[in-house]
Motif scaffolding. Structure first.
Motif, mmCIF file in Angstrom:
data_model
loop_
_atom_site.group_PDB
_atom_site.id
_atom_site.type_symbol
_atom_site.label_atom_id
_atom_site.label_comp_id
_atom_site.label_asym_id
_atom_site.label_seq_id
_atom_site.Cartn_x
_atom_site.Cartn_y
_atom_site.Cartn_z
ATOM 1 N N ALA A 171 -10.425 10.152 2.032
ATOM 2 C CA ALA A 171 -10.916 8.986 1.432
ATOM 3 C C ALA A 171 -12.207 8.957 1.983
ATOM 4 N N ILE A 172 -13.150 9.323 1.695
ATOM 5 C CA ILE A 172 -14.561 9.567 2.151
ATOM 6 C C ILE A 172 -15.606 8.902 1.110
ATOM 7 N N SER A 173 -15.454 8.344 -0.035
ATOM 8 C CA SER A 173 -15.924 7.856 -1.004
ATOM 9 C C SER A 173 -15.137 6.666 -1.741
ATOM 10 N N PRO A 174 -15.939 5.923 -2.381
ATOM 11 C CA PRO A 174 -15.334 4.899 -3.349
ATOM 12 C C PRO A 174 -14.366 5.652 -4.127
ATOM 13 N N THR A 175 -14.762 6.724 -4.885
ATOM 14 C CA THR A 175 -13.836 7.481 -5.858
ATOM 15 C C THR A 175 -12.614 7.931 -5.322
ATOM 16 N N THR A 176 -12.526 8.204 -3.806
ATOM 17 C CA THR A 176 -11.440 8.939 -3.221
ATOM 18 C C THR A 176 -10.521 7.951 -2.289
ATOM 19 N N ALA A 177 -10.948 6.716 -2.409
ATOM 20 C CA ALA A 177 -10.391 5.490 -1.646
ATOM 21 C C ALA A 177 -8.839 5.908 -1.782
ATOM 22 N N GLN A 178 -8.199 5.193 -0.795
ATOM 23 C CA GLN A 178 -6.724 5.466 -0.702
ATOM 24 C C GLN A 178 -5.997 4.185 -0.218
ATOM 25 N N PRO A 179 -4.880 3.943 -0.809
ATOM 26 C CA PRO A 179 -4.419 2.786 -0.296
ATOM 27 C C PRO A 179 -3.914 2.658 1.247
ATOM 28 N N PHE A 180 -4.116 1.649 1.667
ATOM 29 C CA PHE A 180 -3.679 1.441 3.304
ATOM 30 C C PHE A 180 -2.456 1.146 3.490
ATOM 31 N N ARG A 181 -1.606 1.870 4.204
ATOM 32 C CA ARG A 181 -0.226 1.687 4.563
ATOM 33 C C ARG A 181 -0.266 1.614 6.022
ATOM 34 N N PRO A 182 -0.110 0.489 6.673
ATOM 35 C CA PRO A 182 0.063 0.380 8.272
ATOM 36 C C PRO A 182 1.114 0.994 8.721
ATOM 37 N N GLN A 183 1.136 1.806 9.727
ATOM 38 C CA GLN A 183 2.125 2.589 10.303
ATOM 39 C C GLN A 183 2.515 1.702 11.676
ATOM 40 N N SER A 184 1.886 0.869 12.316
ATOM 41 C CA SER A 184 2.115 0.081 13.450
ATOM 42 C C SER A 184 1.425 -1.266 13.438
ATOM 43 N N GLY A 185 1.670 -1.923 14.572
ATOM 44 C CA GLY A 185 1.217 -3.000 14.617
ATOM 45 C C GLY A 185 -0.006 -3.390 14.906
ATOM 46 N N PHE A 186 -0.754 -2.212 15.322
ATOM 47 C CA PHE A 186 -2.033 -2.066 15.697
ATOM 48 C C PHE A 186 -3.161 -1.950 14.377
ATOM 49 N N ASP A 187 -2.504 -1.446 13.376
ATOM 50 C CA ASP A 187 -3.374 -0.791 12.265
ATOM 51 C C ASP A 187 -3.906 -1.773 11.546
ATOM 52 N N GLU A 188 -3.417 -3.035 11.200
ATOM 53 C CA GLU A 188 -4.099 -4.200 10.608
ATOM 54 C C GLU A 188 -5.104 -4.626 11.158
ATOM 55 N N PRO A 189 -5.099 -5.080 12.641
ATOM 56 C CA PRO A 189 -6.260 -5.604 13.297
ATOM 57 C C PRO A 189 -7.426 -4.265 13.376
ATOM 58 N N THR A 190 -7.035 -3.161 13.569
ATOM 59 C CA THR A 190 -7.668 -1.953 13.744
ATOM 60 C C THR A 190 -8.611 -1.808 12.398
ATOM 61 N N LEU A 191 -7.965 -1.950 11.302
ATOM 62 C CA LEU A 191 -8.662 -1.787 9.846
ATOM 63 C C LEU A 191 -9.597 -2.959 9.872
ATOM 64 N N LYS A 192 -9.055 -4.149 9.973
ATOM 65 C CA LYS A 192 -10.138 -5.079 10.021
ATOM 66 C C LYS A 192 -11.366 -5.071 10.743
ATOM 67 N N ARG A 193 -11.210 -4.430 12.106
ATOM 68 C CA ARG A 193 -12.364 -4.122 12.889
ATOM 69 C C ARG A 193 -13.041 -2.976 12.440
ATOM 70 N N LEU A 194 -12.581 -1.919 11.782
ATOM 71 C CA LEU A 194 -13.463 -0.911 11.310
ATOM 72 C C LEU A 194 -14.195 -1.433 9.985
ATOM 73 N N VAL A 195 -13.490 -2.291 9.117
ATOM 74 C CA VAL A 195 -14.409 -2.922 8.215
ATOM 75 C C VAL A 195 -15.217 -3.682 8.548
ATOM 76 N N SER A 196 -14.870 -4.423 9.680
ATOM 77 C CA SER A 196 -16.129 -5.488 10.190
ATOM 78 C C SER A 196 -17.311 -4.943 10.606
ATOM 79 N N ASP A 197 -16.971 -3.537 11.285
ATOM 80 C CA ASP A 197 -17.951 -2.690 11.791
ATOM 81 C C ASP A 197 -18.932 -1.802 10.786
ATOM 82 N N GLY A 198 -18.393 -2.100 9.434
ATOM 83 C CA GLY A 198 -18.994 -1.338 8.214
ATOM 84 C C GLY A 198 -18.754 0.224 8.288
#
Length: 99
Positions: free
Chosen positions: A23-50
């Motif tokens: 998942a390294i381009s818009p065409t290869t984007a993958q669905p996000f499936r959290p595996q732990s309680g840290f995943d949602e806030p971590t994803l939000k941080r990575l999105v906010s960091d660009g």
């Protein structure tokens, strides 16, 4: 320098998952499936960091250029911090010998 440096463990794990899923381009984007309680806030941080982008609702991809930029900035900050600590230690040692 390793690809995970100097990420937190949850960030490094998610970055690795995106890379392994291809998942390294818009065409290869993958669905996000959290595996732990840290995943949602971590994803939000990575999105906010660009570092991660949402290509479509619920489908994300990793921006490798942003990953490299973040690594370079953090590595530079780490080097300057260590240099500052070394300088402070040398000043302390010199001050102790000059008493």
């Amino acid at each position: 320098m390793p690809w995970w440096f100097p990420w937190t463990y949850p960030q490094a794990r998610l970055v690795r998952q995106f890379i392994e899923a291809g998942a390294i381009s818009p065409t290869t984007a993958q669905p996000f499936r959290p595996q732990s309680g840290f995943d949602e806030p971590t994803l939000k941080r990575l999105v906010s960091d660009g570092v991660v982008h949402e290509a479509a609702p619920g489908r994300y991809y990793l921006d490798l250029r942003a990953v490299r930029t973040k690594q370079a900035i953090q590595a530079r900050l780490l080097r300057w911090s260590l240099l500052g600590l070394l300088a402070a230690a040398l000043v302390g040692i010199a001050a102790a010998f000059l008493r």
